[in-house]
Scaffold this motif. Sequence first.
Motif, PDB file in Angstrom:
ATOM      1  N   LEU A   1      -5.848   4.003  10.973  1.00 58.27           N
ATOM      2  CA  LEU A   1      -5.820   4.819   9.763  1.00 58.27           C
ATOM      3  C   LEU A   1      -6.986   5.807   9.766  1.00 58.27           C
ATOM      4  O   LEU A   1      -8.079   5.475  10.216  1.00 58.27           O
ATOM      5  CB  LEU A   1      -5.916   3.943   8.514  1.00 58.27           C
ATOM      6  CG  LEU A   1      -4.701   3.118   8.114  1.00 58.27           C
ATOM      7  CD1 LEU A   1      -4.993   2.366   6.819  1.00 58.27           C
ATOM      8  CD2 LEU A   1      -3.471   3.989   7.935  1.00 58.27           C
ATOM      9  N   PRO A   2      -6.776   7.000   9.202  1.00 62.16           N
ATOM     10  CA  PRO A   2      -7.882   7.959   9.109  1.00 62.16           C
ATOM     11  C   PRO A   2      -8.909   7.577   8.053  1.00 62.16           C
ATOM     12  O   PRO A   2     -10.005   8.132   8.017  1.00 62.16           O
ATOM     13  CB  PRO A   2      -7.176   9.265   8.736  1.00 62.16           C
ATOM     14  CG  PRO A   2      -5.926   8.835   8.036  1.00 62.16           C
ATOM     15  CD  PRO A   2      -5.502   7.565   8.730  1.00 62.16           C
ATOM     16  N   GLY A   3      -8.565   6.642   7.195  1.00 63.01           N
ATOM     17  CA  GLY A   3      -9.469   6.176   6.152  1.00 63.01           C
ATOM     18  C   GLY A   3      -8.905   4.916   5.527  1.00 63.01           C
ATOM     19  O   GLY A   3      -7.820   4.451   5.893  1.00 63.01           O
ATOM     20  N   PRO A   4      -9.598   4.300   4.575  1.00 67.04           N
ATOM     21  CA  PRO A   4      -9.106   3.077   3.948  1.00 67.04           C
ATOM     22  C   PRO A   4      -7.822   3.319   3.154  1.00 67.04           C
ATOM     23  O   PRO A   4      -7.624   4.378   2.561  1.00 67.04           O
ATOM     24  CB  PRO A   4     -10.257   2.669   3.016  1.00 67.04           C
ATOM     25  CG  PRO A   4     -11.446   3.412   3.519  1.00 67.04           C
ATOM     26  CD  PRO A   4     -10.927   4.690   4.085  1.00 67.04           C
ATOM     27  N   ALA A   5      -6.947   2.327   3.142  1.00 63.24           N
ATOM     28  CA  ALA A   5      -5.728   2.374   2.344  1.00 63.24           C
ATOM     29  C   ALA A   5      -6.037   1.826   0.951  1.00 63.24           C
ATOM     30  O   ALA A   5      -6.668   0.772   0.829  1.00 63.24           O
ATOM     31  CB  ALA A   5      -4.627   1.544   2.988  1.00 63.24           C
ATOM     32  N   PRO A   6      -5.609   2.517  -0.112  1.00 65.89           N
ATOM     33  CA  PRO A   6      -5.856   2.012  -1.473  1.00 65.89           C
ATOM     34  C   PRO A   6      -4.803   0.969  -1.859  1.00 65.89           C
ATOM     35  O   PRO A   6      -3.699   1.300  -2.275  1.00 65.89           O
ATOM     36  CB  PRO A   6      -5.723   3.280  -2.329  1.00 65.89           C
ATOM     37  CG  PRO A   6      -4.734   4.132  -1.583  1.00 65.89           C
ATOM     38  CD  PRO A   6      -4.937   3.830  -0.125  1.00 65.89           C
ATOM     39  N   ILE A   7      -5.133  -0.289  -1.706  1.00 67.24           N
ATOM     40  CA  ILE A   7      -4.179  -1.369  -1.935  1.00 67.24           C
ATOM     41  C   ILE A   7      -4.459  -2.032  -3.276  1.00 67.24           C
ATOM     42  O   ILE A   7      -5.595  -2.411  -3.573  1.00 67.24           O
ATOM     43  CB  ILE A   7      -4.230  -2.389  -0.781  1.00 67.24           C
ATOM     44  CG1 ILE A   7      -3.780  -1.701   0.520  1.00 67.24           C
ATOM     45  CG2 ILE A   7      -3.349  -3.597  -1.080  1.00 67.24           C
ATOM     46  CD1 ILE A   7      -3.808  -2.583   1.729  1.00 67.24           C
TER      47      ILE A   7
END
Length: 407
Positions: free
Chosen positions: A353-359
């Motif tokens: 991923l290019p950055g964190p996933a907002p889960i």
Amino acid sequence: MTDQGGASKGILTGIRVLDFGRYIAGPYCAALLGDMGADVIRIEKREGSEDRFVQPIVPGAASGEGGEGAMFLQMNRNKRGLTLDPMTETGRKIVRRLVATADVVVANLPPSTLKAMGLDYESLVEAKPDIILTTVSAFGHGGPYSERTGFDGVAQSMVGAAYLTGHPEEPVKSYAPWVDFGTASLSAFGTMAALMERARSGRGQVVEGSLLSTALAYFNFHLIEQQLRQTNRVAIGNRSPYAGPADIVRTKDGWILVQVIGMPLFKRWAKLMGEDHWLSDPRFKDDLSRGDHGEILSERTARWAAERTSEEALAELEKARIPGGPIYSPQQALDDPHIKAMNFLKPVDFPGLPGPAPIMETPLRLSRSPGTLRERAPVLGEHTEAILGELGYSAAEIAAFRDEGII
């Protein structure tokens, strides 16, 4: 996991859940149990289950069909990943050994598939007498549709929800899969109840959820009205047939929802609109009457909103204590200051991923022993060797399983 008032571990610490689910209803049920501390093992096909790649956001997956998808990242947090072919003789033996260590099996599969995989209740209790089987199917077991496949939208359509959404010339299902999430949540609730009962009786049981039963439960009061009053309602867009004004209206720079239910709110709305004389108008004497004449109320609200920006309109509604909210795009939802302040969306890293996933975190909060989002979803087969090793298989046996295409 941090100590929360003495609860240093999750409520379900020590409980093992085997997740044979797909898509949302089964996997999210298992995810909620994982949030509460259960050791959840997600079992999927060697090449990855199809739900791993829905709405792909991670480049370069081993399947060659795109990367891991947004759905998988949400549904499979707090799980370990195992690849396995349970339709082979060796695979079924591994399943039996897994089941012997488990407390709960979650599977949203038709009855015939459960039996073929050795996941029917009769087969499971041979391996673990007190096992709990949580099944999620489209239509439930026992009726003429038991073997049919189905998704969220099918259930929405079959209970009248899609018919009454949108407009008469075009039924519309909800973009949000509320039937799937509702079924998952109810199944997790049922599983927790079964675990509580097992603690008293020492016996397991089957917890059965279905998309159709969830949709019927969530849409039930509309069906009660139809049965007893024969209203034969049709879709009326965003207006409510039961109160008013309750509608989405356009402002100078966007859209807002205004929702007035009950006479106290209607009095406030009438004052805000400068229409106090409508309080004595028989067309608006109660919620049902206001729903029947909702077009008039929506038109007046729309004229009022058209003279204001969304921010101005919502500020005036809040000052009058009238429920209203902005119609957000997904990006606007991500940017909302309250959503940010509440830390509802947890940033979770995932390889590629290019950055964190907002889960989204566990969507309810316990003050002393809350659910926690501890681990990202597993990459394909990430924990296969470790899990099989825990079951007593040697490194040579595990290598042979891989050579034979079992894992």
